[in-house]
Design an enzyme around this catalytic site. Structure first.
Site, PDB file in Angstrom:
ATOM      1  N   GLY A  16       0.822  -1.210   0.000  1.00 58.69           N
ATOM      2  CA  GLY A  16       0.000   0.000   0.000  1.00 58.69           C
ATOM      3  C   GLY A  16       0.849   1.249   0.000  1.00 58.69           C
ATOM      4  N   SER A  19      -0.367   5.805  -1.319  1.00 60.25           N
ATOM      5  CA  SER A  19      -1.229   6.833  -0.718  1.00 60.25           C
ATOM      6  C   SER A  19      -1.156   6.726   0.795  1.00 60.25           C
ATOM      7  CB  SER A  19      -2.689   6.683  -1.180  1.00 60.25           C
ATOM      8  OG  SER A  19      -3.271   5.492  -0.662  1.00 60.25           O
ATOM      9  N   GLY A  20      -1.609   7.772   1.472  1.00 60.39           N
ATOM     10  CA  GLY A  20      -1.726   7.749   2.916  1.00 60.39           C
ATOM     11  C   GLY A  20      -0.437   7.429   3.642  1.00 60.39           C
ATOM     12  N   ARG A  41      -1.988  -1.467  -6.232  1.00 63.97           N
ATOM     13  CA  ARG A  41      -2.781  -2.092  -7.302  1.00 63.97           C
ATOM     14  C   ARG A  41      -2.814  -1.297  -8.599  1.00 63.97           C
ATOM     15  NH1 ARG A  41      -8.468  -2.946  -4.531  1.00 63.97           N
ATOM     16  NH2 ARG A  41      -7.962  -0.810  -3.905  1.00 63.97           N
ATOM     17  N   SER A 146      -1.878  -1.707  12.597  1.00 63.91           N
ATOM     18  CA  SER A 146      -3.125  -2.046  13.271  1.00 63.91           C
ATOM     19  C   SER A 146      -4.035  -0.818  13.375  1.00 63.91           C
ATOM     20  CB  SER A 146      -2.827  -2.633  14.653  1.00 63.91           C
ATOM     21  OG  SER A 146      -4.004  -3.155  15.244  1.00 63.91           O
ATOM     22  N   TYR A 160     -13.856  -4.425   9.218  1.00 63.48           N
ATOM     23  CA  TYR A 160     -12.510  -3.884   9.388  1.00 63.48           C
ATOM     24  C   TYR A 160     -11.972  -4.215  10.780  1.00 63.48           C
ATOM     25  CZ  TYR A 160      -8.783  -0.331   9.592  1.00 63.48           C
ATOM     26  OH  TYR A 160      -7.584   0.327   9.722  1.00 63.48           O
ATOM     27  N   LYS A 164      -8.757  -6.546  11.815  1.00 67.05           N
ATOM     28  CA  LYS A 164      -7.604  -5.948  12.489  1.00 67.05           C
ATOM     29  C   LYS A 164      -7.363  -6.583  13.860  1.00 67.05           C
ATOM     30  CE  LYS A 164      -6.026  -2.846   9.580  1.00 67.05           C
ATOM     31  NZ  LYS A 164      -4.634  -2.847   9.082  1.00 67.05           N
TER      32      LYS A 164
END
Length: 240
Positions: A16, A19-20, A41, A146, A160, A164
Site C-alpha cells: 500500500g 497513498s496515505g 494495485r 493495526s 474492518y 484488524k
C-alpha cells in the site's frame, strides 16, 4: 525521528505504498537512504511514486492469493533480500460502512483477504528471507499496521475491526513463535489519519482533526528504529 539518521542499505518491503501512510513511509525511508520495494494495485500510481522516490514499484493485489509469490519474489529480487516488511495495505470491507447484520459475507471476506490473509501469506512467503536477515544481524522485523478498531467496538466498522483484531493477535503469536529465528513482529496503531481510506470510511470527518500521515510515518519509523537497535544489541550480546 532523528533528522540525520542514516538507513543506507536497509531493505524494506511496504504494501500500500502509493497513498496515505504507505506513501509517507516510502518517502521518508527513501529520504533516509533505505532500499525500498513497495506494492500497490494501480499501475499509474505505482509508476508515479517509483519515479518520485527511486523505490521499486510492484503492481499487484495483496488480497489475491495468486499475486503473493510474485510479490515476494520481486521484493527479494529487487532488494537482494528483505530486512523489514511493513504490511500497511488495508480494506474497509463494505463501503459505505455497514452494520454487521447488513454486511454481505463477501464484504467480510474481502476485508479478511487483505487485512489478515494477505498479511499472513506475504509474511510467510518472505519468512526465510527475514530469518536470513536476522541471522546476518541486518534486521528481521515485521510491522503490521493495526488500528484502535482492533480493540474498540465501533458500530459500522465490524468487518474492518474484526480483521484488524485478528491481525493483532496473529502478530502477537508470531512474535512469540519467531524468537528463535530472531524475527520481531509489531502491530502499532498509527491513530486516525487524514488518508483516502479514512475519507472513504467517514467522508464528513474534519481533516484538521486527523493526524498527518507524515507524522504517523515518522512515529512508525521511530518504532522500527528502536526495534532494530534492540535487535542489534541482542545480537552483539549473543556473539560477545
Amino acid at each position: 525521528m532523528q533528522a540525520n539518521i542514516d538507513l543506507q542499505g536497509l531493505r524494506v518491503g511496504i504494501t500500500g505504498g502509493t497513498s496515505g501512510l504507505g506513501l509517507a513511509l516510502v518517502r521518508q525511508l527513501a529520504d533516509k537512504g533505505a532500499s525500498i520495494a513497495f506494492v500497490a494495485r494501480t499501475a499509474a500510481n505505482v509508476e508515479r511514486v517509483a519515479a518520485e522516490t527511486g523505490a521499486h514499484g510492484i503492481v499487484a493485489d495483496i488480497g489475491k492469493k495468486e499475486d503473493i509469490y510474485p510479490i515476494a519474489m520481486q521484493i527479494s529480487a529487487n532488494l537482494g533480500g528483505v530486512d523489514v516488511l511493513i504490511n500497511n495495505t488495508s480494506s474497509l470491507g463494505p463501503v459505505p460502512l455497514a452494520l454487521l447484520a447488513d454486511t454481505e459475507c463477501e464484504e467480510l471476506e474481502a476485508a479478511l483477504a487483505v487485512n489478515l490473509l494477505g498479511v499472513f501469506r506475504l509474511t510467510k512467503a518472505l519468512f526465510g528471507a527475514l530469518a536470513a536477515s536476522a541471522r546476518e544481524g541486518r534486521g528481521g522485523l515485521v510491522i503490521n499496521i493495526s488500528s484502535d478498531a482492533a480493540v474498540n467496538a465501533y458500530p459500522g466498522w465490524g468487518a474492518y475491526g474484526a480483521s484488524k483484531a485478528a491481525l493483532a493477535h496473529l502478530t502477537a503469536i508470531w512474535d512469540e513463535e519467531s524468537k528463535s529465528d530472531g524475527i520481531r513482529f509489531l502491530a502499532p496503531d498509527p491513530g486516525d489519519m487524514d488518508t483516502p481510506l479514512h475519507a472513504l470510511a467517514l467522508p464528513d470527518a474534519d481533516p484538521s482533526s486527523l493526524k498527518d500521515p507524515e507524522l504517523a510515518a515518522a512515529e512508525i519509523l521511530e518504532t522500527m528504529l528502536d526495534a532494530l537497535s534492540g535487535h542489534a544489541a541482542l545480537t552483539a550480546g549473543a556473539h560477545a
